[in-house]
Design an enzyme around this catalytic site. Structure first.
Site, PDB file in Angstrom:
ATOM      1  CE1 TYR A 145      -8.565   0.204   9.209  1.00  0.00           C
ATOM      2  CE2 TYR A 145      -8.834   1.411  11.255  1.00  0.00           C
ATOM      3  CZ  TYR A 145      -8.080   1.091  10.152  1.00  0.00           C
ATOM      4  OH  TYR A 145      -6.832   1.643  10.011  1.00  0.00           O
ATOM      5  CE  LYS A 192      -4.241  -1.307  10.716  1.00  0.00           C
ATOM      6  NZ  LYS A 192      -3.428  -1.512   9.477  1.00  0.00           N
ATOM      7  CB  ALA A 212      16.954   1.096   0.848  1.00  0.00           C
ATOM      8  N   GLY A 225       0.811  -1.213   0.000  1.00  0.00           N
ATOM      9  CA  GLY A 225       0.000   0.000   0.000  1.00  0.00           C
ATOM     10  C   GLY A 225       0.839   1.256   0.000  1.00  0.00           C
TER      11      GLY A 225
END
Length: 315
Positions: free
Chosen positions: A181, A185, A45, A27
């Site tokens: 939700y 999480k 990186a 994401g």
């Protein structure tokens, strides 16, 4: 004599170099994930953005390249809501090792109706938790090939007041979007803590760290057009909120530190310094309910059953 240390104090604006490292941010095309990818790109990186939308991912990579000279950033297609697609991610990464993955991608729905993934799982639980659980199984050989890789799980302050219903993980019996939700999480955070426990038991060099961004608002987030555009009205209107919360660029700081700082250890929880809502990242004691190993074990077993991904066989 004043004490000296070879490790300077952590500075969110002066990140250590990480040339040669490879980081995957799920994401990473928008929101907090975008700023995680942008900030990690500043270290030299290689940063890979995992996104289900190739067009949006290309816009994000172009934005990072415009802001970070010489940025080594690219994108791969990654759809956490389609478990059958995840096995191909390792091949599409095209690397021999992975130094860190930031499990950031997420779905947040505000209103009914209840929606499902391609695999028939409730969309938020299926994407936020089950998708990352299965993805970790496929990435583990690449993570194990790195000297000291990290799995960084992006939780949420919303999970602090939630508790899992192990008999209704899919919210089939009682669907309330905001609660679902928060629980999705929380499941992610349980997984992050339990994963580190399993890694330590297996003697692995991989560490798992849990973070959360605090309160991160679009209206307090600096513009990155066309990825994110903040109007003057939104900025002025949100000014009072800045006393309590912050923008998504700052919400990225705990995850970035968890990837880069050698002082961060597996099994830890990192969050914003001020009431867990804003400020620079600090270590916080793992929340009491996240230390319940019985809940974690039942969630792990259910996750294996629901995804068909048995992580225990490859740790």
């Amino acid at each position: 004599m004043p004490s000296t240390s070879s490790t300077p104090p952590w500075n969110v604006h002066r990140l250590p170099r990480a040339d040669g490292s490879v980081f995957l941010v799920t994401g990473g095309n928008a929101g907090i994930g975008y700023f995680v990818a942008e900030q990690l790109s500043e270290t030299g990186a290689t940063v890979v953005i995992g996104s289900r939308n190739p067009a949006r991912a290309e816009v994000a990579t172009a934005s990072i390249r415009a802001r970070v000279p010489g940025a080594r950033v690219r994108a791969v297609r990654l759809d956490l809501a389609d478990l059958s697609s995840l096995a191909t991610v390792v091949e599409s990464l095209g690397v021999e090792r992975l130094d860190a993955v930031v499990h950031n991608a997420g779905v947040a729905l505000d209103d009914p109706p209840r929606r499902e993934t391609a695999d028939g799982h409730e969309l938020m639980f299926g994407t936020n938790h089950l998708g990352h659980f299965a993805l970790t199984r496929w990435l583990m050989p690449l993570l194990a090939a790195a000297p000291a890789a990290r799995v960084v799980t992006m939780g949420s302050f919303a999970a602090k007041s939630e508790r899992l219903d192990l008999d209704d993980l899919q919210s089939r019996n009682d669907y309330r979007p905001k609660r679902t939700y928060g629980r999705s999480k929380l499941a992610q955070m349980y997984f992050g803590v339990e994963l580190d426990r399993c890694l330590r038991a297996a003697g692995s060099t991989v560490a798992s760290v849990v973070v959360h961004p605090g309160g991160a608002l679009d209206s307090l987030t600096p513009s990155r057009p066309p990825v994110h555009v903040r109007t003057t009205g939104a900025r002025l209107g949100a000014a009072p909120a800045a006393l309590l919360v912050q923008g998504k660029h700052a919400g990225a700081w705990p995850a970035v530190r968890a990837v880069l700082d050698p002082a961060v250890l597996g099994g830890q929880l990192w969050e914003p310094r001020v009431f867990g809502l804003r400020g620079e990242p600090r270590r916080e004691p793992v929340w009491n309910h996240l230390t319940d190993t019985a809940v974690a074990a039942r969630l792990w077993e259910a996750s294996c059953d629901l995804t068909g991904a048995d992580l225990g066989t490859i740790l």
